[in-house]
Design a protein around this motif. Structure first.
Motif, PDB file in Angstrom:
ATOM      1  N   CYS A 100     -17.449  -6.304  -4.169  1.00  8.57           N
ATOM      2  CA  CYS A 100     -16.802  -6.263  -5.481  1.00  8.57           C
ATOM      3  C   CYS A 100     -15.517  -5.448  -5.398  1.00  8.57           C
ATOM      4  N   GLY A 101     -14.449  -5.953  -6.005  1.00  5.61           N
ATOM      5  CA  GLY A 101     -13.175  -5.250  -5.989  1.00  5.61           C
ATOM      6  C   GLY A 101     -13.235  -3.905  -6.679  1.00  5.61           C
ATOM      7  N   VAL A 102     -14.055  -3.789  -7.729  1.00  3.33           N
ATOM      8  CA  VAL A 102     -14.188  -2.517  -8.445  1.00  3.33           C
ATOM      9  C   VAL A 102     -14.808  -1.470  -7.546  1.00  3.33           C
ATOM     10  N   PHE A 103     -15.868  -1.852  -6.836  1.00  2.00           N
ATOM     11  CA  PHE A 103     -16.508  -0.910  -5.913  1.00  2.00           C
ATOM     12  C   PHE A 103     -15.562  -0.553  -4.780  1.00  2.00           C
ATOM     13  N   ALA A 104     -14.818  -1.546  -4.294  1.00  2.00           N
ATOM     14  CA  ALA A 104     -13.878  -1.296  -3.201  1.00  2.00           C
ATOM     15  C   ALA A 104     -12.809  -0.301  -3.634  1.00  2.00           C
ATOM     16  N   LYS A 105     -12.341  -0.433  -4.870  1.00  2.00           N
ATOM     17  CA  LYS A 105     -11.312   0.480  -5.366  1.00  2.00           C
ATOM     18  C   LYS A 105     -11.818   1.911  -5.394  1.00  2.00           C
ATOM     19  N   THR A 106     -13.096   2.084  -5.723  1.00  2.00           N
ATOM     20  CA  THR A 106     -13.650   3.442  -5.751  1.00  2.00           C
ATOM     21  C   THR A 106     -13.760   4.019  -4.344  1.00  2.00           C
ATOM     22  N   ASP A 107     -13.729   3.164  -3.326  1.00  2.00           N
ATOM     23  CA  ASP A 107     -13.716   3.636  -1.941  1.00  2.00           C
ATOM     24  C   ASP A 107     -12.288   3.891  -1.467  1.00  2.00           C
ATOM     25  N   VAL A 108     -11.367   3.033  -1.890  1.00  2.00           N
ATOM     26  CA  VAL A 108      -9.984   3.136  -1.412  1.00  2.00           C
ATOM     27  C   VAL A 108      -9.254   4.309  -2.054  1.00  2.00           C
ATOM     28  N   GLN A 109      -9.454   4.514  -3.356  1.00  2.00           N
ATOM     29  CA  GLN A 109      -8.699   5.559  -4.041  1.00  2.00           C
ATOM     30  C   GLN A 109      -8.911   6.950  -3.446  1.00  2.00           C
ATOM     31  N   PRO A 110     -10.157   7.352  -3.129  1.00  2.00           N
ATOM     32  CA  PRO A 110     -10.338   8.657  -2.481  1.00  2.00           C
ATOM     33  C   PRO A 110      -9.643   8.744  -1.121  1.00  2.00           C
ATOM     34  N   LEU A 111      -9.609   7.647  -0.396  1.00  2.00           N
ATOM     35  CA  LEU A 111      -8.920   7.643   0.900  1.00  2.00           C
ATOM     36  C   LEU A 111      -7.428   7.887   0.706  1.00  2.00           C
ATOM     37  N   LEU A 112      -6.868   7.265  -0.335  1.00  2.00           N
ATOM     38  CA  LEU A 112      -5.459   7.491  -0.644  1.00  2.00           C
ATOM     39  C   LEU A 112      -5.230   8.952  -1.027  1.00  2.00           C
ATOM     40  N   ASN A 113      -6.129   9.494  -1.838  1.00  2.00           N
ATOM     41  CA  ASN A 113      -5.985  10.896  -2.277  1.00  2.00           C
ATOM     42  C   ASN A 113      -6.088  11.874  -1.113  1.00  2.00           C
ATOM     43  N   GLN A 114      -6.848  11.475  -0.095  1.00  2.00           N
ATOM     44  CA  GLN A 114      -7.031  12.334   1.075  1.00  2.00           C
ATOM     45  C   GLN A 114      -5.880  12.195   2.072  1.00  2.00           C
ATOM     46  N   GLY A 115      -4.956  11.287   1.799  1.00  2.00           N
ATOM     47  CA  GLY A 115      -3.825  11.104   2.695  1.00  2.00           C
ATOM     48  C   GLY A 115      -4.114  10.252   3.911  1.00  2.00           C
ATOM     49  N   VAL A 116      -5.171   9.441   3.855  1.00  2.00           N
ATOM     50  CA  VAL A 116      -5.473   8.537   4.965  1.00  2.00           C
ATOM     51  C   VAL A 116      -4.322   7.549   5.114  1.00  2.00           C
ATOM     52  N   PHE A 176      -9.557 -10.600  -3.751  1.00  2.00           N
ATOM     53  CA  PHE A 176      -9.953  -9.277  -3.285  1.00  2.00           C
ATOM     54  C   PHE A 176      -8.838  -8.671  -2.431  1.00  2.00           C
ATOM     55  N   VAL A 177      -8.285  -9.460  -1.522  1.00  2.00           N
ATOM     56  CA  VAL A 177      -7.196  -8.980  -0.664  1.00  2.00           C
ATOM     57  C   VAL A 177      -5.983  -8.603  -1.508  1.00  2.00           C
ATOM     58  N   ASP A 178      -5.652  -9.440  -2.493  1.00  2.00           N
ATOM     59  CA  ASP A 178      -4.520  -9.142  -3.381  1.00  2.00           C
ATOM     60  C   ASP A 178      -4.724  -7.818  -4.113  1.00  2.00           C
ATOM     61  N   GLN A 179      -5.934  -7.621  -4.627  1.00  2.00           N
ATOM     62  CA  GLN A 179      -6.226  -6.414  -5.393  1.00  2.00           C
ATOM     63  C   GLN A 179      -6.110  -5.167  -4.515  1.00  2.00           C
ATOM     64  N   MET A 180      -6.617  -5.256  -3.292  1.00  2.00           N
ATOM     65  CA  MET A 180      -6.529  -4.122  -2.373  1.00  2.00           C
ATOM     66  C   MET A 180      -5.077  -3.879  -1.950  1.00  2.00           C
ATOM     67  N   ALA A 181      -4.312  -4.961  -1.774  1.00  2.00           N
ATOM     68  CA  ALA A 181      -2.906  -4.822  -1.391  1.00  2.00           C
ATOM     69  C   ALA A 181      -2.118  -4.114  -2.479  1.00  2.00           C
ATOM     70  N   SER A 182      -2.439  -4.418  -3.738  1.00  2.00           N
ATOM     71  CA  SER A 182      -1.709  -3.796  -4.846  1.00  2.00           C
ATOM     72  C   SER A 182      -1.929  -2.284  -4.874  1.00  2.00           C
ATOM     73  N   LEU A 183      -3.091  -1.827  -4.437  1.00  2.00           N
ATOM     74  CA  LEU A 183      -3.356  -0.388  -4.381  1.00  2.00           C
ATOM     75  C   LEU A 183      -2.451   0.305  -3.365  1.00  2.00           C
ATOM     76  N   LEU A 184      -2.006  -0.457  -2.369  1.00  2.00           N
ATOM     77  CA  LEU A 184      -1.120   0.081  -1.342  1.00  2.00           C
ATOM     78  C   LEU A 184       0.333  -0.311  -1.593  1.00  2.00           C
ATOM     79  N   ALA A 185       0.601  -0.811  -2.792  1.00  2.00           N
ATOM     80  CA  ALA A 185       1.960  -1.190  -3.196  1.00  2.00           C
ATOM     81  C   ALA A 185       2.576  -2.205  -2.247  1.00  2.00           C
ATOM     82  N   THR A 186       1.778  -3.220  -1.872  1.00  2.00           N
ATOM     83  CA  THR A 186       2.291  -4.262  -0.993  1.00  2.00           C
ATOM     84  C   THR A 186       1.629  -5.581  -1.370  1.00  2.00           C
TER      85      THR A 186
END
Length: 225
Positions: A160-176, A128-138
């Protein structure tokens, strides 16, 4: 005779060589699904380090049993091994929390021994940590560095990593800021541990944290949860 411990996990292989109570070699690395090849490289490094020294090997880990049987080497179940070394070296520990590559375990040592493990989902684990890190390019270490500079936390699904991604992606789009997202990911892992593993049960006293990027155990005194 030296003792060689080999841990074959879902994402990494590890080896440690003990001369009595002294560690003379230790290393771990990702196997990237090629367990045998990476383990062979690791054991070659052990051989180069120790030369002709005689060792007494033993396997542990989720992927260690089959190899132990094929090589006719003793196998020790990982929770038993983890609990035994904790009782010997950190006898005041009340709770062990281990976040592995694809599983998570919580072991109550006091007042009554009890062990809990996550189900089929890898939420809140190293994967899960790896998957979230990849979304932040790290990577996991980079995620940790980012989180050290956070200013605000945001809710992220941890089951679930899939659910987490749906939370993280909007944050990235918002410039968080990535720092805030990284810290929020770790907060999600903590939430999953308390809600999922402990299932609302108390986590108190002296807690040992063991994780996929942890080289040595971390002990902390927890407030009642």
């Amino acid at each position: 005779m030296l003792k060689l411990g080999i841990d074959v996990g879902s994402t990494t292989v590890k080896a440690v060589v003990l001369d009595g109570e002294q560690t003379v070699f230790s290393d771990y690395r990702r196997h990237n699904a090629d367990v045998r090849a990476e383990l062979a490289k690791l054991l070659q490094d052990v051989s180069r380090e120790l030369g002709d020294a005689e060792v007494q090997p033993a396997f542990t880990g989720s992927g260690g049993m089959a190899l132990a049987e094929q090589l006719d080497v003793p196998f020790v179940q990982e929770v038993i091994a983890e609990t035994e070394v904790t009782r010997r070296q950190y006898p005041d520990t009340d709770v062990i929390i281990e976040l592995g590559g694809e599983d998570a375990k919580l072991t109550y040592l006091h007042p009554t021994p009890e062990q809990r493990m996550n189900g089929t989902c890898a939420g809140g684990t190293g994967a899960f940590v790896d998957q979230m890190a990849s979304l932040l390019a790290t990577d996991a270490a980079g995620l940790n560095e980012l989180a050290s500079r956070y200013t605000e936390l945001y809710p992220i699904a941890s089951r679930c990593g899939v659910f987490a991604k749906t939370d993280v992606q909007p944050l990235l789009n918002q410039g968080v800021p990535h720092e805030d997202i990284a810290a929020s990911v770790f907060q999600a892992v903590a939430t999953q541990t308390v809600a999922g593993l402990a299932a609302g049960g108390p986590i108190r006293g002296t807690v040992m944290l063991v994780g996929p990027t942890t080289l040595t155990p971390k002990l902390t005194t927890a407030s009642p949860m």
